[in-house]
Write an enzyme that holds these catalytic residues in place. Sequence first.
Site, PDB file in Angstrom:
ATOM      1  N   SER A 148       0.892  -1.341  -0.052  1.00 17.65           N
ATOM      2  CA  SER A 148       0.056  -0.006  -0.057  1.00 17.65           C
ATOM      3  C   SER A 148       0.968   1.090   0.079  1.00 17.65           C
ATOM      4  CB  SER A 148      -0.935  -0.052   1.291  1.00 17.65           C
ATOM      5  OG  SER A 148      -1.805   1.048   1.316  1.00 17.65           O
ATOM      6  N   ASP A 174      -7.705  -5.000  -6.031  1.00 19.06           N
ATOM      7  CA  ASP A 174      -7.689  -3.976  -5.253  1.00 19.06           C
ATOM      8  C   ASP A 174      -8.395  -2.830  -5.515  1.00 19.06           C
ATOM      9  OD1 ASP A 174      -6.426  -1.693  -3.853  1.00 19.06           O
ATOM     10  OD2 ASP A 174      -4.391  -2.382  -4.065  1.00 19.06           O
ATOM     11  N   HIS A 179      -7.027  -5.415  -1.464  1.00 26.35           N
ATOM     12  CA  HIS A 179      -5.685  -4.368  -0.925  1.00 26.35           C
ATOM     13  C   HIS A 179      -4.880  -5.223  -0.160  1.00 26.35           C
ATOM     14  CE1 HIS A 179      -3.832  -0.629  -0.679  1.00 26.35           C
ATOM     15  NE2 HIS A 179      -4.120  -0.675   0.702  1.00 26.35           N
TER      16      HIS A 179
END
Length: 578
Positions: free
Chosen positions: A220, A459, A496
């Site tokens: 991330s 994601d 994610h």
Amino acid sequence: MNMQQMRGIVAAIAVLGVAGCSDGDDAWQPPAAPASPPPSAHPLPQLSPATGAAMPSCDGLAARLSYPDTTITAVNAIAAGTVKVAGKPVAAHCQVLGQMFRRTSPQDGKVYAIGFELRLPLAWNGRFFYQANGGTDGSVATALGPVGGGGPLDNALDQGFAVISADAGHAGPGPDFGIDAQARLDYGYQAVGKLTPMAKALIRTAYGKAPDRSYIGGCSNGGRHTMVAAARYADQYDGYLAGNPGFRLPLAAIANIAGAKTYASLATDPRDIGTGFTQAERALVSNAVLGKCDALDGAADGLVQDTQACRKAFDIERDVPTCGATRDGSCLSAAQKRGIGALFAGATTETGSRIYASFPWDAGLATGGWASWKFNASLTLDTGGVGLIWSVPPEDPATFDGPVFALNGNLATMLARVGSANGVYTESALSFMLPPEPANLDRLKRRGAKMLVYHGTSDPIFSSDDTTNWYEALRAANGGDAADFARFFRVPGMNHCAGGPATDQFDALTALVAWVEGGQAPASIVATARGPGNAGGANADLPAGWSAARTRPLCPYPKVATYKGSGDVEQAASFVCQ
């Protein structure tokens, strides 16, 4: 006007200009980097393996550690088994706590410092790992060193690395630190630049030698930190492990705010924008995508391996039923098809300028993780970042209201403000958050360093299409092939960083070390589903029909995992990357 201001304005114009005139699937095309000769023309250096060293105990270490602008606040002996990974005890090590560059802000009067912890194994493997953390940072997470994916079975500390973790220059998870100009820069890239030589110096003191090999990695925002380091600090690390990288984070956040506006306009309950695209409707679309794209890789197994082919095979207008008068979960309204289809094609401003990348159609839309990013983070986390951390000037934190900012704000104005700079905030967010010249990694390449990137195709906040576009640009800048120093692995179905209907448990760090130090370029990485009983924790998003221990090869782009035509469909051995 100073040079930093000029750079910020030029960067903003470049992004806005590209967004306004793109006629492809995605807005972003980086500046052309100087093309390198084909890999065969200049063989790359092969880095030697690391060799370890031992430290008998933590006794006396605190008195020996020092570095300019750094305060060591504690050194603690951590007994074996105090820290565990997947139930397995991590060996004994020393925990070093400290701060760098403590100061008082001229903007908000608050005290700032770069807080860190460095964990030093008594039995050290000669390697250093910088743990790049996610979100807006703001806390010193336990320095373990992620290996990739969800539910990890190992970590860098357990493997014998010295590992550092930091708060990136501010305390607390909120966005108010964006009022301080230096805290913005530390968060963007400068904390990594300051912490890295300090950590290496402390390691040298502790073991009598500097690290032989250094690695940086995270997912991330941690993936963003890693990609920025690859561009800015190519001389400091030998291996870069970037997961689901939000390397254009301010633009992705504005795109997610654009999504919130769309979902609010479609909502049946104005108090809940998630009613604009309900769980039943998201499952409907996911199943329609699978109906058109699942078997493109030769196996109907609940995974879309070839997202490029799926883009051509699936059409939301044609392949999802259109509602008549009532939305009941078995159809989408015409307005939903237009709005949701436009978001997947790439969010735009009110005047039609592209903000960010397209998103692939995939099977992970119906998960809670997907919904949380789209319907909650878009009103809170993304708004705080755009309004307080990246905008010039920032919003007033005393009166800032995230949902109001998202649903009533102007997207074009947001885009312009994250590209702006002034006398106080001398670098725009498009300068301090993004890697400069992201497709020009020639310094990294020429010294023999390696980069491994992975990204889940479901994601909801950072698009794997964006990372695919980056990798295509990197290939183009390197004679059409960057595989001798950088490889990109898509993780079908993964949300994610973890979760989703995916085989999301894998160790990319071990593959990276073998490549950096042994010359073994990863032809694939085996990933496992986390069913009930998995030591790393079960993934609640797994479909009921999957084996709890399903495995798949993750393939280096542009290759796709394809069923061989025979063999157990639950086993990676039945698939080949081609």
